[in-house]
Design an enzyme around this catalytic site. Structure first.
Site, PDB file in Angstrom:
ATOM      1  N   TYR A 140       0.855  -1.182   0.000  1.00 10.47           N
ATOM      2  CA  TYR A 140       0.000   0.000   0.000  1.00 10.47           C
ATOM      3  C   TYR A 140       0.891   1.232   0.000  1.00 10.47           C
ATOM      4  O   TYR A 140       1.547   1.534   1.000  1.00 10.47           O
ATOM      5  CB  TYR A 140      -0.912  -0.042   1.224  1.00 10.47           C
ATOM      6  CG  TYR A 140      -1.978   1.027   1.306  1.00 10.47           C
ATOM      7  CD1 TYR A 140      -2.228   1.916   0.266  1.00 10.47           C
ATOM      8  CD2 TYR A 140      -2.767   1.130   2.451  1.00 10.47           C
ATOM      9  CE1 TYR A 140      -3.209   2.880   0.355  1.00 10.47           C
ATOM     10  CE2 TYR A 140      -3.762   2.096   2.553  1.00 10.47           C
ATOM     11  CZ  TYR A 140      -3.965   2.967   1.505  1.00 10.47           C
ATOM     12  OH  TYR A 140      -4.946   3.936   1.607  1.00 10.47           O
ATOM     13  N   LYS A 168      -1.609  -1.338  -3.916  1.00  7.61           N
ATOM     14  CA  LYS A 168      -2.696  -0.381  -3.806  1.00  7.61           C
ATOM     15  C   LYS A 168      -2.063   0.992  -3.954  1.00  7.61           C
ATOM     16  O   LYS A 168      -1.261   1.420  -3.103  1.00  7.61           O
ATOM     17  CB  LYS A 168      -3.436  -0.485  -2.470  1.00  7.61           C
ATOM     18  CG  LYS A 168      -4.592   0.519  -2.362  1.00  7.61           C
ATOM     19  CD  LYS A 168      -5.311   0.445  -1.023  1.00  7.61           C
ATOM     20  CE  LYS A 168      -6.430   1.496  -0.945  1.00  7.61           C
ATOM     21  NZ  LYS A 168      -7.109   1.501   0.373  1.00  7.61           N
TER      22      LYS A 168
END
Length: 298
Positions: A140, A168
């Site tokens: 992320y 992400k």
């Protein structure tokens, strides 16, 4: 016209809120009902205990309970990705092992925050996590929150690890993203709802959406239209979501707060947010509901 980029967790993912009771306890029944609604609305996967899921204020035991409950509710109909990122490598590994035991299909780990480690330490952190657990891992990248970027060259090296399979992407750097897409097979999921179509069109794998908590099918329709070859319709559908996205994600309130406020107005499982997050006021909730109704009517 579907993208050839791999999508290990499906293409349409929701960063699910964590429902609480009115007293602030974990609402597992509500989580199961919400998860079932999201999957029925077109979500291929659910990300649990991310920032939208209030991971900073839920306990390790609550995180594992949530995975077990949602797994029971959705069965094999959707992927479950457990958020395990912390500022502490050892704690992150502990959460990953607990999520694997509870039934998660994959992991999402944010860059260690606040301490701002250099790139070699960021790389070592993620490699230790990937080595410790048998689940596929999504990184992320959200430097606006963590203070530290996963630089493209670091991402390219990490892509060599067989269990580091996805990103992400909340870095707001399409040039850097394209460098990684060009040199790896990493699956890129946008975490920015306004970029669903933009990232998908350049080879992304899909999205991990906060706004999808309330409108899962509207975001699914964007990528379905693109896959069908109707790029004009995909663009139209993306633009339709912008008023609600702007209110939910760009109004100065965290997406967790706005999502819970709107879900509550719709009579869906949500409950309060935990301190230090504040609840949305009446005016903000009214505006969210009006934007939602406008999207549904469009």
């Amino acid at each position: 016209m579907t993208t050839s980029r791999p999508a290990p967790f499906g293409r349409a993912l929701c960063a699910m809120i964590t429902p609480f009771t009115a007293e602030g306890a974990l609402d597992l029944d509500g989580a199961q009902r919400l998860a079932d609604r999201l999957v029925a609305g077109g979500c291929d996967g659910l990300v649990l205990s991310g920032t939208t899921g209030e991971s900073p204020t839920t306990s390790d035991a609550e995180k594992a309970e949530l995975v077990r409950a949602v797994r029971e509710a959705v069965g094999a109909r959707a992927h479950i990705v457990a958020g395990v990122g912390t500022a502490d490598t050892r704690h992150t590994v502990e959460l990953a092992l607990a999520a694997e035991k509870a039934g998660a299909d994959g992991l999402l780990a944010v860059t260690p925050y606040y301490s701002r480690p250099p790139q070699d330490a960021v790389e070592a952190h993620f490699r230790e996590l990937a080595d410790a657990c048998g689940l596929p891992l999504a990184l992320y990248d959200i430097p606006g929150r963590t203070g530290t970027r996963i630089e493209p060259e670091t991402m390219i090296r990490l892509a060599e690890h067989p269990r580091i399979v996805a990103v992400k992407d909340c870095a707001y750097d399409l040039l850097g993203t394209q460098k990684v897409l060009a040199r790896t097979e990493m699956a890129y999921y946008t975490g920015c709802d306004e970029y669903v179509l933009a990232l998908y069109a350049i080879g992304g794998s899909g999205y991990i959406s906060t706004v999808a908590n309330v409108t899962p099918h509207h975001f699914r329709a964007i990528i379905d239209a693109f896959d069908a070859g109707d790029t004009a319709e995909a663009g139209r559908r993306q633009r339709l979501t912008i008023p609600l996205t702007e209110l939910m994600m760009g109004s100065g309130l965290p997406g967790t707060v706005t999502a819970k406020a709107l879900l509550g107005r719709l009579g869906l499982p949500a409950g309060p947010v935990r301190a230090p997050l504040p609840p949305a006021g009446r005016a903000a909730a009214d505006g969210l509901l009006a934007a939602y109704e406008g999207l549904v009517a469009a």
